[in-house]
Write an enzyme that holds these catalytic residues in place. Structure first.
Site, PDB file in Angstrom:
ATOM      1  N   GLN A 193       3.474   2.449  31.689  1.00 20.04           N
ATOM      2  CA  GLN A 193       4.819   2.439  32.281  1.00 20.04           C
ATOM      3  C   GLN A 193       5.731   1.467  31.529  1.00 20.04           C
ATOM      4  O   GLN A 193       6.888   1.775  31.228  1.00 20.04           O
ATOM      5  CB  GLN A 193       4.745   2.022  33.746  1.00 20.04           C
ATOM      6  N   CYS A 382     -15.134   4.725  -9.870  1.00 19.99           N
ATOM      7  CA  CYS A 382     -14.166   3.803 -10.476  1.00 19.99           C
ATOM      8  C   CYS A 382     -14.852   2.510 -10.904  1.00 19.99           C
ATOM      9  O   CYS A 382     -15.574   2.522 -11.898  1.00 19.99           O
ATOM     10  CB  CYS A 382     -12.983   3.578  -9.530  1.00 19.99           C
ATOM     11  N   HIS A 508     -11.238   8.932  -8.281  1.00 22.18           N
ATOM     12  CA  HIS A 508     -11.589   8.752  -6.861  1.00 22.18           C
ATOM     13  C   HIS A 508     -11.752  10.113  -6.174  1.00 22.18           C
ATOM     14  O   HIS A 508     -10.813  10.601  -5.537  1.00 22.18           O
ATOM     15  CB  HIS A 508     -10.503   7.929  -6.152  1.00 22.18           C
ATOM     16  N   GLU A 510     -13.200  10.802  -3.553  1.00 23.13           N
ATOM     17  CA  GLU A 510     -13.170  10.718  -2.083  1.00 23.13           C
ATOM     18  C   GLU A 510     -11.819  11.136  -1.501  1.00 23.13           C
ATOM     19  O   GLU A 510     -11.725  11.457  -0.317  1.00 23.13           O
ATOM     20  CB  GLU A 510     -13.540   9.301  -1.611  1.00 23.13           C
TER      21      GLU A 510
HETATM   22  N1  GLN Z   1     -10.721  -2.872 -11.346  1.00 22.02           N
HETATM   23  C1  GLN Z   1     -10.974  -1.678 -12.065  1.00 22.02           C
HETATM   24  C2  GLN Z   1      -9.765  -1.216 -12.857  1.00 22.02           C
HETATM   25  O1  GLN Z   1      -8.668  -1.644 -12.611  1.00 22.02           O
HETATM   26  C3  GLN Z   1     -11.433  -0.579 -11.149  1.00 22.02           C
HETATM   27  C4  GLN Z   1     -10.383  -0.112 -10.202  1.00 22.02           C
HETATM   28  C5  GLN Z   1     -10.919   0.695  -9.062  1.00 22.02           C
HETATM   29  O2  GLN Z   1     -12.126   0.680  -8.790  1.00 22.02           O
HETATM   30  N2  GLN Z   1     -10.060   1.363  -8.320  1.00 22.02           N
HETATM   31  O3  GLN Z   1      -9.883  -0.408 -13.749  1.00 22.02           O
END
Ligand code: GLN
Length: 553
Positions: A193, A382, A508, A510
């Site tokens: 509320q 990465c 990446h 993901e």
């Molecule tokens: N630090 C690393 C780079 O800049 C990996 C970056 C990351 O894992 N996103 O290349």
């Protein structure tokens, strides 16, 4: 003309507004509507790219290279909505644009530049930008909680918006908490509320209330909320805590009739709801045939959102393999102090995600060595790829001080080094190699057989890269570059040629996984981990966290 749904949050933060918006987007899409999603974040950073993962959780990267809030990850996982840098605005980004216009000296015609109307106009422009002719509904999520000082310009802008485009074309949803007080054994509606009261003071009357609750809300409490908040009784929607998975949220909203309310109230021409694929997916989550343990070795393990998309992508891979993935979060520094065997013995697969900076690097390298020498499936992402390269150089090529120049600028063997385009870069914000880049796959290898195509597009966020001067040496010894930029210059994927499954990628993956369509590399990594799984493993001394299907939100 596009219709607009605005979603605000009240009472407390972390109610899962992003998930709710993603769910609404998904439901409307599954009713045949063309949807766009957008989030406003009231903080002053221009984007989350400069923030520590401890502050903000994961930075979610889009195809166009925008570094955005992790809620956009939910949007992409739940829907097929195209996302661009126009889908995430912060206070900083809005003000930056206003200030740039002011400095140019033409736009404001000598006027005093003020929050109202100039900042609110800038916010409204950002909303209009998504409402193109080919769009039926724009969903705009306002970050933060009603009552925060910094959120006021955004709330004022969405209030004005309904005056500009017509109240009948806008719908306001307010997400609140209905807490359960144990001592009184009651659900409490008063915070809701008050929160709606605060919204109405600003001039916004919500049309729909979504009430997060641990327990079912009894009919008389719903009546009370409707009466005190001036909301239609049917539009008081209960959103119970999920039992199994975040992917149940849209199903529960449908059970409470939300999609129909939205369609009716906005006079949308919609198809019947099509949820067969989604329901099948949720059934799979509830009834896994296998269970396996994947260690994620990183340095922000205590923050539950720091590797959000990685955890989600592992869940998706579990779903496609009929398996429940138990993610074991391992602090890289603990691998250093307690040893890889103690921390990782008995794991079915090991993953090292992205990251920055020196802390924990030794532990990550040890974890990778453990995976490589014990034939445990390994997936490096990465920084997890860069560490795999360093590990191999040190142990197999015998280059003892091999390193990345990120960690040691004077190393004799810079197997990972700064990309040439990065050498002159001084500003930190938005200056990495960002966004989707094409990658050509070798005709053989784990990556090629996972993807099943010869060219892919994956998203990046890095400054350092594989040093080609060493490529020959690596390949002669069994670490093969199986994916490169089309000109062959940037190594994007390396894999071992005599291991059950060892793939490390500079990008990446993901960020491109969905619950209904797991990313190929995650899918195959989990499949390989399932094959590797042995029963009756010794205890690992690591606390298991069965987060896979339940606890995230
Ligand atoms: N630090 C690393 C780079 O800049 C990996 C970056 C990351 O894992 N996103 O290349």
């Amino acid at each position: 003309m596009a219709k607009h749904i605005f979603v605000t949050g009240g009472v407390v933060s972390s109610l899962g507004k992003g998930l709710t918006c993603a769910s609404i987007g998904m439901l409307l899409e599954q009713r045949g509507l063309r949807v766009r999603l957008q989030k406003f974040d009231p903080y002053i950073n221009v984007d989350p790219g400069t923030m520590s993962p401890y502050q903000h959780g994961e930075v979610y990267v889009l195809d166009d290279g925008a570094e955005t809030d992790l809620d956009l990850g939910h949007y992409e996982r739940f829907t097929h909505v195209p996302l661009t840098r126009d889908c995430n605005y912060t206070t900083g980004k809005i003000y930056l644009s206003v200030i740039q216009k002011e400095r140019e000296g033409r736009y404001y015609e000598g006027k005093t530049v003020q929050v109202i109307p100039h900042v609110t106009d800038e916010i409204k422009d950002a909303i209009h930008r998504l409402a193109t002719d080919d769009v039926d509904v724009v969903i705009t999520e306002i970050g933060g909680t009603v009552g925060d000082i910094e959120g006021l310009p955004f709330l004022e802008a969405i209030r004005q918006f309904a005056i500009d485009v017509g109240r009948e074309n806008c719908l306001y949803i307010h997400l609140t908490l209905v807490p359960y007080l144990k001592a009184a054994a009651e659900l409490k509606t008063k915070p809701t509320q008050h929160s709606v009261g605060a919204l109405r003071q600003i001039g916004i009357q919500p049309d729909v209330l979504i009430c997060r609750t641990e327990h079912p809300i009894p009919a008389d409490e719903k009546d009370k909320i409707a009466l005190f908040c001036n909301v239609d009784r049917k539009a008081v929607i209960e959103e119970r805590d999920r039992q199994f998975s975040i992917y149940e949220v849209p199903l529960s909203l449908v059970n409470h009739g939300l999609d129909e309310i939205l369609v009716k109230r906005l006079h949308l021409k919609a198809d019947p709801l099509e949820l067969t694929e989604w329901r099948d997916m949720v059934e799979r989550i509830k009834n896994p045939k296998h269970e396996l343990r994947i260690a994620v070795v990183g340095k922000y393990m205590k923050h539950r959102d720091a590797y959000k998309s990685v955890y989600e992508a592992l869940d998706h891979a579990g779903i496609s393999n009929h398996a429940r993935v138990l993610v074991v979060r391992v602090e890289a520094e603990e691998v250093e102090s307690r040893g890889a065997e103690a921390m990782l013995g008995g794991m079915d697969g090991i993953l090292v995600p992205g990251g920055f900076g020196m802390r924990g690097i030794g532990g990550k390298i040890e974890a990778i060595r453990f995976a490589r020498t014990h034939n445990i499936p390994y997936f490096g992402i990465c920084l997890g790829m860069q560490c795999a390269v360093i590990e191999f150089a040190r142990d197999v090529l015998g280059l003892e001080d091999a390193n990345s120049t990120e960690f040691d600028q004077t190393t004799e063997h810079p197997v990972i080094w700064l990309m040439p385009a990065q050498q002159s870069v001084r500003e930190r914000g938005g200056t990495m190699r960002l966004g989707a880049w094409p990658c050509v796959l070798a005709t053989e290898g784990f990556a090629r057989s996972a993807y099943g195509v010869d060219q892919i597009n994956e998203r990046h966020r890095h400054r350092y890269e594989f040093n080609n001067a060493y490529r020959r040496d690596f390949e002669d010894n069994g670490l093969i570059a199986t994916g490169t930029s089309p000109d062959g210059e940037i190594v994007e994927i390396v894999e071992l040629n005599d291991h059950p499954w060892f793939v490390a990628v500079q990008f990446h993956p993901e960020f491109q996984s969905k619950p209904t369509k797991a990313h190929p590399l995650f899918r195959e990594f989990v499949a390989a981990s399932l094959r590797h799984r042995t029963d009756g493993r010794p205890g690992t001394g690591v606390e298991l966290e069965a987060r896979s299907v339940a606890s995230q939100g």
